[in-house]
Motif scaffolding. Structure first.
Motif, PDB file in Angstrom:
ATOM      1  N   GLN A  71       9.186 -13.075 -10.535  1.00  0.00           N
ATOM      2  CA  GLN A  71       8.671 -14.346 -11.094  1.00  0.00           C
ATOM      3  C   GLN A  71       9.651 -14.674 -12.325  1.00  0.00           C
ATOM      4  OE1 GLN A  71       6.175 -12.506  -9.185  1.00  0.00           O
ATOM      5  NE2 GLN A  71       5.070 -14.410  -8.604  1.00  0.00           N
ATOM      6  N   PHE A  79      17.039 -17.285   1.416  1.00  0.00           N
ATOM      7  CA  PHE A  79      17.298 -16.781   2.320  1.00  0.00           C
ATOM      8  C   PHE A  79      17.430 -17.594   3.918  1.00  0.00           C
ATOM      9  CE2 PHE A  79      13.154 -16.379  -0.018  1.00  0.00           C
ATOM     10  CZ  PHE A  79      13.035 -15.027   0.231  1.00  0.00           C
TER      11      PHE A  79
ATOM     12  N   GLU B 163       8.240 -15.516   4.400  1.00  0.00           N
ATOM     13  CA  GLU B 163       9.262 -15.756   3.657  1.00  0.00           C
ATOM     14  C   GLU B 163       9.323 -16.772   2.739  1.00  0.00           C
ATOM     15  OE1 GLU B 163      12.864 -16.425   5.877  1.00  0.00           O
ATOM     16  OE2 GLU B 163      13.521 -14.376   5.478  1.00  0.00           O
ATOM     17  N   GLN B 164       8.532 -18.071   2.694  1.00  0.00           N
ATOM     18  CA  GLN B 164       7.945 -18.386   2.124  1.00  0.00           C
ATOM     19  C   GLN B 164       7.140 -18.484   1.322  1.00  0.00           C
ATOM     20  OE1 GLN B 164       6.390 -23.091   3.673  1.00  0.00           O
ATOM     21  NE2 GLN B 164       6.435 -21.766   5.594  1.00  0.00           N
ATOM     22  N   GLN B 166       7.685 -15.440  -0.466  1.00  0.00           N
ATOM     23  CA  GLN B 166       8.959 -14.444  -1.364  1.00  0.00           C
ATOM     24  C   GLN B 166       9.924 -15.816  -2.178  1.00  0.00           C
ATOM     25  OE1 GLN B 166      10.732 -12.313   0.785  1.00  0.00           O
ATOM     26  NE2 GLN B 166       8.985 -11.402   1.917  1.00  0.00           N
ATOM     27  N   ALA B 167       9.917 -16.984  -1.108  1.00  0.00           N
ATOM     28  CA  ALA B 167      10.502 -18.034  -1.988  1.00  0.00           C
ATOM     29  C   ALA B 167       9.862 -18.329  -2.945  1.00  0.00           C
ATOM     30  CB  ALA B 167      11.084 -19.135  -0.896  1.00  0.00           C
ATOM     31  N   ALA B 168       8.548 -18.551  -2.847  1.00  0.00           N
ATOM     32  CA  ALA B 168       7.818 -18.816  -4.738  1.00  0.00           C
ATOM     33  C   ALA B 168       7.848 -18.024  -5.122  1.00  0.00           C
ATOM     34  CB  ALA B 168       6.121 -19.697  -3.783  1.00  0.00           C
ATOM     35  N   ALA B 173       6.470 -19.078  -9.132  1.00  0.00           N
ATOM     36  CA  ALA B 173       5.145 -18.731  -9.012  1.00  0.00           C
ATOM     37  C   ALA B 173       4.998 -17.276  -8.844  1.00  0.00           C
ATOM     38  CB  ALA B 173       4.894 -19.789  -7.558  1.00  0.00           C
ATOM     39  N   SER B 174       2.942 -17.471  -9.453  1.00  0.00           N
ATOM     40  CA  SER B 174       1.940 -16.041  -9.646  1.00  0.00           C
ATOM     41  C   SER B 174       1.317 -16.318  -7.912  1.00  0.00           C
ATOM     42  CB  SER B 174       1.637 -16.439 -10.765  1.00  0.00           C
ATOM     43  OG  SER B 174       0.830 -17.733 -10.099  1.00  0.00           O
ATOM     44  N   THR B 175       0.696 -15.212  -7.676  1.00  0.00           N
ATOM     45  CA  THR B 175      -0.037 -14.882  -6.683  1.00  0.00           C
ATOM     46  C   THR B 175      -0.378 -16.728  -6.280  1.00  0.00           C
ATOM     47  OG1 THR B 175       0.338 -12.960  -6.963  1.00  0.00           O
ATOM     48  CG2 THR B 175      -1.045 -13.516  -5.332  1.00  0.00           C
ATOM     49  N   GLN B 177      -0.772 -19.417  -7.580  1.00  0.00           N
ATOM     50  CA  GLN B 177      -0.566 -20.095  -7.634  1.00  0.00           C
ATOM     51  C   GLN B 177       0.676 -20.759  -6.026  1.00  0.00           C
ATOM     52  OE1 GLN B 177       2.465 -20.307 -10.480  1.00  0.00           O
ATOM     53  NE2 GLN B 177       1.502 -22.292 -11.866  1.00  0.00           N
ATOM     54  N   ARG B 181       0.174 -23.036  -3.326  1.00  0.00           N
ATOM     55  CA  ARG B 181       0.630 -24.466  -3.265  1.00  0.00           C
ATOM     56  C   ARG B 181       1.507 -24.107  -1.520  1.00  0.00           C
ATOM     57  NH1 ARG B 181       2.711 -27.281  -7.740  1.00  0.00           N
ATOM     58  NH2 ARG B 181       1.319 -26.742  -9.811  1.00  0.00           N
ATOM     59  N   ILE B 182       1.273 -22.914  -0.965  1.00  0.00           N
ATOM     60  CA  ILE B 182       2.502 -22.196  -0.459  1.00  0.00           C
ATOM     61  C   ILE B 182       1.075 -21.980   0.704  1.00  0.00           C
ATOM     62  CG2 ILE B 182       3.893 -20.600   0.671  1.00  0.00           C
ATOM     63  CD1 ILE B 182       4.746 -23.111  -1.864  1.00  0.00           C
ATOM     64  N   PRO B 185      -1.515 -24.833   1.673  1.00  0.00           N
ATOM     65  CA  PRO B 185      -0.936 -26.492   2.613  1.00  0.00           C
ATOM     66  C   PRO B 185      -1.062 -25.255   4.490  1.00  0.00           C
ATOM     67  CG  PRO B 185      -0.274 -26.204   0.432  1.00  0.00           C
ATOM     68  CD  PRO B 185      -0.950 -24.605   0.931  1.00  0.00           C
ATOM     69  N   ARG B 188      -3.116 -25.443   6.855  1.00  0.00           N
ATOM     70  CA  ARG B 188      -4.772 -25.884   6.740  1.00  0.00           C
ATOM     71  C   ARG B 188      -5.327 -26.099   8.373  1.00  0.00           C
ATOM     72  NH1 ARG B 188      -0.304 -28.350   5.799  1.00  0.00           N
ATOM     73  NH2 ARG B 188       0.201 -30.965   6.280  1.00  0.00           N
TER      74      ARG B 188
END
Lengths: 336, 268
Positions: A71, A79, B163-164, B166-168, B173-175, B177, B181-182, B185, B188
């Motif tokens: 971060q 990716f 991967e999503q 990791q991208a965040a 983004a913090s763990t 967040q 957010r990722i 959702p 869900r």
């Protein structure tokens, strides 16, 4: 500028990175090239902080980030399989990093629109990733990574999941984008053509070690060893030496071939061979040959040369390397 | 493969007849008996203080069990999919245990544990009534509904990969967040199915609950216990039919909710 100093990383007995030291100049587009399992992806993910090193250091723009979380490294990462946020629109995907940073709405909106225009996704703001093609998704992922103004942009086989035509287009597009944006970019690829095409510097990795670093021309013309030579472009084995197929000259006359060969210092000599097949590949013609020792190799000539030679299958020709003493000196394999 | 028309029609008749006999006939019979005496009689029967209390208790148990299952179910699924710890196989087996164990066994074992003479029996002497009180019924329902959220969320977590997330994290983004957010959702729909199954099972649970409830009408009867006591203890068969219809109505509402969500899902 990124500096990797003595990086080591093992998975059990397998050394993914074995004492890797590498400098990546600011503003360059560097390709990490190697076969699968060579450690290139591990190296990239270590720079990003997605992998932890067992030893060594990573310095980005003068700041030691070895123990820093992804971060806070000031990176953008793309990716192979896009990692698109599937439940968000294209706009929200690109805005993600800015939203996390709680930037003002107007600024986010302006920046996202600018970036979508740069990556050619203007008008796709309200689509979902599932409604985009692979190439579009990857351009969205690039815009998303660039939105946070990263110090360095890291691309992990970004075009690996795309078909050949789209891949070639996106490669050109990435090159132009880099010329515009000038962000230090590191690209991982196993495709030598991609590396030669897009990068201004290439680091060749093999078995967790760096084999050679340099600009594409140097690596192609003056490979440090057999591995680099055979990994960057095709090679033919001519009398025990590795030669590029387009550096092989054919002649029907032994005396003439010998005389021409004598002018090239330290060559592997003249090899007698039988033509097995003549393959016309558009402008190029590939001639499959079998040496009298039994080894097969191929020579690559232009169509004009092939027509002048008028070779037919079963004929005997004399092959020699046309690479000069310069190359032989750099690549000892040629001097055998 | 070619099937003759008669064979095809025969097969369909058998399959349909099986469904009708096993599922449709009993349900229709109950509905018929319930509404045979008019809607007014049905409404009166489910508006007695005992019936209202039973409905409220059933809904209260659902309201307590669902959030607990969501929090711990998602946590367990994350640990099982992402965690690399010893004893993962054991945890997997334990999560499936409520599927295998008869609810009545659950009830008995809860009495052994929380009853006056059980390990945690001391609580009873402190004035906290677990067995024959609301906590006992909640714990019993938690036990039988535990696998649903875990088992629905787990495959989705496998599918979305990391991967999503990791991208965040590379985007700052913090763990926490990233989770909100990722991850949340993305899971869900699995979570929604898990919740729907939990609600349906919690409403319908009988065997485990009857063991740990004091069963007083108007105090500690859930809807299923009300159906049972009206039929067995009060010989009020009509009242039992009416309460069963109410229970069934709730289940149908849950299913309708799920179908509506399914429609919405296929659109996005």
């Amino acid at each position: 500028m990124i500096s990797v100093i003595g990086a080591r990383r093992s998975y059990g007995d397998f050394a993914a990175l074995d004492d890797v030291t590498l400098d990546i100049p600011a503003g360059s587009l560097t390709a990490l090239l190697g076969p699968s399992g060579s450690g290139k992806s591990t190296l990239l993910r270590s720079i990003a902080g997605l992998e932890q090193l067992d030893g060594g250091r990573i310095v980005i723009a003068g700041r030691d980030v070895t123990g820093v979380a992804p971060q806070k490294r000031g990176i953008g990462f793309v990716f192979q399989h896009y990692a698109a946020f599937k439940h968000m629109t294209v706009r929200d995907n690109v805005a993600f990093g800015l939203t996390i940073r709680k930037r003002p709405k107007a600024e986010i909106s302006r920046k996202v629109d600018d970036l979508l225009e740069i990556v050619g996704l203007d008008g796709f703001q309200h689509r979902y990733p599932a409604q985009l093609s692979g190439g579009q998704r990857q351009r969205m992922a690039l815009a998303r990574a660039l939105a946070v103004d990263p110090e360095v942009l890291l691309l992990d086989e970004p075009f690996g999941a795309l078909d050949a035509k789209v891949r070639a287009d996106l490669r050109q597009w990435l090159r132009r984008l880099h010329d515009e944006v000038h962000v230090t970019t590191v690209l991982v690829t196993h495709d030598q053509e991609e590396a030669l095409d897009v990068a201004d510097r290439i680091a060749v990795l093999n078995k967790g070690r760096i084999e050679q670093v340099g600009d594409p021309v140097t690596l192609y013309d003056r490979p440090a060893n057999d591995f680099v030579m055979s990994f960057l472009g095709s090679v033919a084995r001519l009398g025990g030496a590795l030669v590029r197929p387009h550096d092989i000259a054919l002649d029907r006359d032994l005396e003439r071939a010998r005389a021409a060969d004598a002018r090239v210092g330290g060559s592997p000599g003249v090899i007698e061979a039988v033509v097995e097949r003549v393959v016309r590949l558009g402008f190029e013609v590939r001639i499959d040959l079998r040496a009298d020792s039994g080894t097969r190799f191929a020579a690559q000539v232009t169509r004009a040369e092939a027509d002048a030679l008028g070779l037919v299958e079963g004929e005997t020709v004399y092959a020699r390397a046309t690479t000069g003493p310069d190359a032989a000196e750099i690549h000892p394999a040629l001097a055998i | 493969m070619k099937t003759s028309t008669t064979a095809r029609i025969g097969l369909r008749t058998v399959a349909l007849g099986y469904l009708v006999l096993l599922i449709a006939v009993p349900i229709v019979l109950i509905l018929w008996r319930t509404f045979g005496e008019g809607v007014g009689a049905f409404v009166d029967s489910i508006r007695t203080p005992a019936a209202i209390s039973a409905l409220n208790l059933s809904l209260l148990i659902v309201a307590i069990v669902v959030p607990l299952n969501v929090v711990f179910g998602v946590g367990t699924a994350l640990a099982l999919v992402r965690g690399r710890f010893r004893g993962r196989g054991l945890v997997q087996a334990v999560v499936d245990l409520p599927f295998a164990v008869s609810p009545i066994v659950v009830g008995v074992s809860l009495i052994l544990l929380w009853g006056v003479d059980g390990w945690f029996g001391g609580l009873e002497r402190l004035g906290i009534k677990v067995i024959f009180g609301l906590p006992g019924m909640v714990i019993a329902t938690l036990f039988v509904t535990l696998p649903f959220v875990v088992r629905e969320v787990e495959p989705v977590l496998h599918e979305i990969g990391t991967e999503q997330e990791q991208a965040a994290s590379t985007l700052g983004a913090s763990t926490w967040q990233t989770f909100w957010r990722i991850t949340l959702p993305a899971i869900r729909w699995g979570l929604t199915y898990g919740v729907v199954l939990t609600i349906a099972r919690a409403l319908g649970e009988f065997g485990a609950v009857i063991m740990v409830s004091s069963g007083f009408p108007g105090v500690s009867q859930t809807l299923t216990l009300l159906v049972h006591s009206r039929y067995i203890d009060d010989h009020n068969t009509y009242g039992a039919y009416a309460a069963a219809t109410l229970l069934m109505g709730l289940a149908v509402l849950t299913l309708l909710g799920m179908t509506a969500l399914d429609r919405k899902r296929s659109k996005t």
